[in-house]
Each structure stands twice: as C-alpha cells, then as structure tokens.
Design an enzyme around this catalytic site. Sequence first.
Site, mmCIF file in Angstrom:
data_model
loop_
_atom_site.group_PDB
_atom_site.id
_atom_site.type_symbol
_atom_site.label_atom_id
_atom_site.label_comp_id
_atom_site.label_asym_id
_atom_site.label_seq_id
_atom_site.Cartn_x
_atom_site.Cartn_y
_atom_site.Cartn_z
ATOM 1 N N CYS A 134 -12.787 -11.779 0.274
ATOM 2 C CA CYS A 134 -11.910 -11.408 1.378
ATOM 3 C C CYS A 134 -11.583 -9.926 1.236
ATOM 4 O O CYS A 134 -11.298 -9.469 0.130
ATOM 5 C CB CYS A 134 -10.637 -12.242 1.316
ATOM 6 S SG CYS A 134 -9.463 -11.839 2.607
ATOM 7 N N LEU A 135 -11.624 -9.197 2.351
ATOM 8 C CA LEU A 135 -11.329 -7.760 2.300
ATOM 9 C C LEU A 135 -9.912 -7.498 1.793
ATOM 10 O O LEU A 135 -9.639 -6.420 1.248
ATOM 11 C CB LEU A 135 -11.493 -7.132 3.686
ATOM 12 C CG LEU A 135 -12.924 -7.121 4.252
ATOM 13 C CD1 LEU A 135 -12.916 -6.565 5.667
ATOM 14 C CD2 LEU A 135 -13.856 -6.315 3.362
ATOM 15 N N GLY A 187 -16.125 -10.305 8.616
ATOM 16 C CA GLY A 187 -15.073 -10.952 9.391
ATOM 17 C C GLY A 187 -13.745 -10.273 9.106
ATOM 18 O O GLY A 187 -13.543 -9.739 8.007
ATOM 19 N N GLN A 196 -4.842 -8.699 8.799
ATOM 20 C CA GLN A 196 -5.403 -7.849 7.738
ATOM 21 C C GLN A 196 -5.281 -6.361 8.045
ATOM 22 O O GLN A 196 -5.518 -5.532 7.161
ATOM 23 C CB GLN A 196 -6.870 -8.211 7.482
ATOM 24 C CG GLN A 196 -7.033 -9.602 6.893
ATOM 25 C CD GLN A 196 -8.476 -9.878 6.590
ATOM 26 O OE1 GLN A 196 -9.235 -10.281 7.462
ATOM 27 N NE2 GLN A 196 -8.884 -9.636 5.357
ATOM 28 N N HIS A 222 -12.525 -19.403 7.409
ATOM 29 C CA HIS A 222 -11.824 -18.353 6.653
ATOM 30 C C HIS A 222 -10.894 -17.552 7.576
ATOM 31 O O HIS A 222 -9.725 -17.321 7.242
ATOM 32 C CB HIS A 222 -12.867 -17.439 5.991
ATOM 33 C CG HIS A 222 -12.309 -16.327 5.160
ATOM 34 N ND1 HIS A 222 -12.464 -16.256 3.793
ATOM 35 C CD2 HIS A 222 -11.606 -15.226 5.505
ATOM 36 C CE1 HIS A 222 -11.855 -15.163 3.342
ATOM 37 N NE2 HIS A 222 -11.337 -14.513 4.370
ATOM 38 N N GLU A 223 -11.421 -17.158 8.748
ATOM 39 C CA GLU A 223 -10.626 -16.311 9.658
ATOM 40 C C GLU A 223 -9.504 -17.114 10.328
ATOM 41 O O GLU A 223 -8.403 -16.600 10.514
ATOM 42 C CB GLU A 223 -11.514 -15.629 10.705
ATOM 43 C CG GLU A 223 -12.615 -14.730 10.138
ATOM 44 C CD GLU A 223 -12.134 -13.719 9.103
ATOM 45 O OE1 GLU A 223 -10.968 -13.300 9.134
ATOM 46 O OE2 GLU A 223 -12.950 -13.366 8.221
ATOM 47 N N HIS A 279 -6.692 -17.324 7.989
ATOM 48 C CA HIS A 279 -5.901 -16.086 7.979
ATOM 49 C C HIS A 279 -4.807 -16.140 9.047
ATOM 50 O O HIS A 279 -3.673 -15.730 8.802
ATOM 51 C CB HIS A 279 -6.786 -14.875 8.292
ATOM 52 C CG HIS A 279 -7.348 -14.193 7.080
ATOM 53 N ND1 HIS A 279 -6.564 -13.656 6.094
ATOM 54 C CD2 HIS A 279 -8.629 -13.929 6.717
ATOM 55 C CE1 HIS A 279 -7.343 -13.101 5.166
ATOM 56 N NE2 HIS A 279 -8.598 -13.255 5.522
HETATM 57 NI NI NI Z 1 -10.345 -12.721 4.500
#
Ligand code: NI
Length: 169
Positions: free
Chosen positions: A92-93, A45, A50, A134-135, A138
């Site tokens: 998370c990236l 995701g 990001q 989660h997204e 963000h």
């Molecule tokens: Ni994330």
Amino acid sequence: MIHPIVKLGDPVLEKPAATVTAFDDQLKKLVEDMFESMYAAHGVGLAAPQIGVSKRIAVIDVTFKEDPGAKLVLINPEIVSKEGRQRGTEGCLSIPEFREEVTRAKIVTVRAQDVKGKFFEHTGEDLLARAFLHETDHLNGKLYISHVSALKRDLIKRKIKKLVKAGEW
Ligand code: NI
C-alpha cells in the site's frame, strides 16, 4: 497536481470516507490529481483518503499506464459479489516498504458511479479483484494489514514506530 501520500498513522486513513454527491468539475479535477499522484508514487491504485481527502473515490490502473483503457474511476463503490480465493503479496502506498501475503477473493464485482454520476458494474479477476477490495477497504477506513495476523501487524506497527522516532516516516 501531485499530492503527497498520507502514511499510516494519519487518522484520515482509518475513518470511513464520505459519500460523493456532487458530480462537478471539482470532482473531475480531483480524479485527475489522484491519477497523477498515484503514477508519481508508482502505484496501481489510490483512494482519496490517501491524499487526505475523506471522500469515497478510488482510481485504479493495474497496467500502470500500459493500457489507457484500463484506467478505472470508482465513485461510491460497493462490492456486490466475491468468488474464489487468491493468495498473493500486497502493499500500500500509505505503508511504504512493507508487503505481506493477503488472501482475497479471486473474482470480484464492484458497483460504482463514474465521474458523471452514472452507475456501472465491473468484474475483475486476480490483481484487479484485489485492487477493488483493497481500495474499497480504504474508503471504509480499513488497511490491508487488518487482513494479516495480529502478530505480523504488531511487528509492522512496531517497525513504523521506530521509523517515526527516527524521523524516517
Ligand atoms: Ni492502499
């Protein structure tokens, strides 16, 4: 085009993203770039902030390329319902190398627009439900570490500070 992933510490990750109003070729290209960047970073995701773009766009593929039909684009997503509970580790990236246990709803319905601006609803369970939450977080300037204890969050932030100092973040 693959974009570098913005890491915790960059203010773009902690501010609410802007609503998308133009459903044009530029948006399509951005969504393609987001999938490319997400796969390159081995994620399932990715939210536009990001890659430094403060717009309400997220891409998800919880099968990581296994099922092309599982690719989801969420533009201006809103969570419309949440049911049940699941516990599981989350990463998370933008916070690489860290993972924490986060309790989330087990079944989540999201309402969003597609790249053409058409509204749709999608219900996800387990990992997909987690990805929706989660997204969407963000896009509201919220990271998953806001769902862990203050103690754990401070520990993560302290470790990251050390990495920043060492030039490793
Ligand atoms: Ni994330």
